[in-house]
Design an enzyme around this catalytic site. Structure first.
Site, short mmCIF file in Angstrom:
data_model
loop_
_atom_site.label_atom_id
_atom_site.label_comp_id
_atom_site.label_asym_id
_atom_site.label_seq_id
_atom_site.Cartn_x
_atom_site.Cartn_y
_atom_site.Cartn_z
N ARG A 209 -17.97 -6.20 -6.03
CA ARG A 209 -19.09 -6.66 -5.64
C ARG A 209 -20.45 -5.90 -5.13
O ARG A 209 -20.64 -5.48 -4.64
CB ARG A 209 -18.83 -7.91 -4.19
N ASP B 99 -14.07 -1.38 4.30
CA ASP B 99 -13.88 -2.15 4.78
C ASP B 99 -13.41 -2.71 5.88
O ASP B 99 -13.47 -3.16 6.24
CB ASP B 99 -13.27 -3.58 3.77
N SER C 162 -13.11 1.43 0.11
CA SER C 162 -12.53 1.25 0.83
C SER C 162 -11.27 1.85 0.19
O SER C 162 -9.88 1.74 0.07
CB SER C 162 -11.82 -0.77 1.14
#
Ligand code: ADP
Ligand code: MG
Length: 467
Positions: free
Chosen positions: A90, A205, A151
């Protein structure tokens, strides 16, 4: 839980069949003593990761992140954030204004050929997505600070300097391990020619999740991810971080990214692994790696269920007369979201279970079959939730503060109907008496969290505080 098969709802399972099925799933039921043993091992492995002399041999790397200040709620400004987590990528624009946070985001697909291609292809793809996003949001000329939630296990050398230590979660892009991710991103953006961003922080994350919840909850000490992968981070005293090379000055703390998904890579969890765990591992792209993660996270849970169902079918205990061509026999085809859906069935109609079985091309199955499928899902989700609980309890006991919030993010935690309750149940048993805790779903940890780290970093930099 072993009474589920005897539940009068379906009714027709014979004792002999139940006994045989139990024989094939026994390995997923672990005693409290076993979970306590796992905690002890995890504690030892974490200490070994934290110490400079043993870190090189440790599986759990306990990376210091350079994130040392939590947000105080006064953060302001417009930031870009990227979230590369394993399943989705994203790009986000986050506007912080005190407690108000406005997030606009777009999700882009990372095709399999890029996940397994070269680093250049991956970063060119990321740069392309940023370019499209910046264009559609009309922020082309603005040089916005960017927080990158990346991540995968990274060794941080500074807040904005991180080198990939290994790929996990189905990624294997050539030429990235050991490289500085910020440089790779900047180079890709330069190749595109027309975007000007400044990467001010690279985090993962779990850290983003902790930061995002800490924005409004001062007691937040731990971030947990239950998504494609499984990982946790926590705020640690600098004095306990043997790996910390910098000076020990205020704030004498740093978020440690445990990367505990690798727990068990040295064989210490072999005593709880089932034949299904071993088979899943053998056919994964990283055999022998991320052993704990493979028993918990969303990328793997559905496949463990599938392997058990396949075995029961082969043994003649499930789906009699099944077509061997059906997708139940295809690796990776039983999605973890089915587990959530199946666990949401509460009556004899098995509406969700039937829908999942239909999608797999199964025909002519019985209510008893549905019951067995649900039972298998129950056992495998419970083990995953209990292992996560044991991990958190280890951290909570280690931190030893009277009241702690644990921020949690990831689709498995978010959508599985019982994961939260199962975790709480087991944690109450494993956390030292007198220590209180609550699990808090974090809202957009990776996006808001990355923007908050970027904001804290720019604030500290503007105040000439060097990280
Ligand atoms: P990421 O880890 O990439 O940030 P997510 O947090 O969305 O992404 O987690 C994706 C993982 O969650 C996938 O492995 C997927 O199988 C799993 N997942 C997606 N939907 C569900 C659901 N409804 N229940 C349980 N797991 C799910
Ligand atoms: Mg995520």
């Amino acid at each position: 839980m072993n009474t589920i098969l005897k539940n009068p709802l379906g009714g027709n399972l014979k004792d002999a069949q139940i006994k045989k099925i139990e024989g094939f799933v026994r390995g997923f039921k672990l005693s409290s003593l076993t979970y306590k043993r796992i905690m002890q091992l995890l504690h030892e492995e974490m200490n070994s990761g934290l110490s400079k002399t043993t870190n090189h041999m440790a599986d759990i790397k306990m990376f210091p992140t350079f994130v040392r200040s939590l947000p105080d709620g006064t953060e302001k400004g417009k930031y870009l954030a990227l979230d590369l987590g394993g399943t989705n990528f994203r790009v986000l624009m986050v506007e912080l204004n005190g407690k108000d946070v406005d997030i606009q985001s777009k999700t882009y697909l990372i095709p399999q050929r890029i996940m397994l291609g070269t680093g250049t292809q991956l970063f060119d793809h990321i740069a392309d997505c940023i370019c499209k996003f910046v264009n559609t949001h009309d922020i082309m000329g603005e040089k916005l600070p960017l927080g990158f939630t990346f991540s995968f296990p990274c060794k941080q050398e500074g807040l904005a300097t991180a080198r990939l230590s290994k790929w996990t979660k189905g990624f294997r892009c050539e030429g990235v391990v050991g490289e500085d991710l910020c440089i790779l991103l900047h180079e890709a953006l330069k190749r595109k020619g027309n975007i000007d961003v400044e990467v001010v922080a690279i985090i993962n994350d779990a850290v983003g999740t902790l930061m995002s919840t800490a924005h409004s909850d001062r007691n937040c000490e731990i971030g947990l991810i239950l998504g494609t992968g499984c990982n946790a981070c926590y705020m640690e005293n600098l004095e306990h971080v043997g790996l910390w090379d910098g000076e020990i000055r205020n704030p004498k703390q740093v978020i440690v990214n445990t990367e505990w998904g690798a727990f068990g890579d040295n064989g210490c969890l072999d005593f709880i692994r089932t034949e299904y765990d071993r088979e899943l591992d053998t056919f994964s792209i990283n055999p022998g790696k991320q052993i704990l993660e493979k028993m918990i996270s969303g990328m793997y849970m559905g496949e463990i269920v599938r392997l058990v169902l396949e075995r029961l079918t082969m043994e003649g205990l499930l789906f009699s007369g099944v077509d061997r061509e059906c997708e139940l026999f295809v690796r990776g085809r039983f999605y973890t979201k089915y587990v959530s859906e199946i666990e949401s069935d509460h009556d004899e109609f098995f509406r969700n279970t039937k829908q999942a079985l239909d999608e797999l091309g199964l025909e002519g199955y019985s209510s008893e079959d549905c019951k067995i499928v649900k039972y298998v899902c129950t056992l495998i989700s419970a083990r995953a939730a209990f292992l996560s609980a044991a991990g958190l309890a280890t951290l909570i006991n280690k931190i030893n503060k009277p009241n702690m919030t644990i921020a949690v993010d990831g689709s498995l935690y978010r959508f599985h109907p019982r994961f939260h309750n199962l975790m709480c149940l087991k944690m109450k048993e494993l956390v030292r008496p007198g220590l209180k805790f609550q699990l808090q779903l974090s809202h957009d940890g990776s996006g808001k969290g990355a923007a908050l780290v970027a904001a804290v970093a720019t604030r500290l930099r503007d105040n000439k505080i060097i990280l």
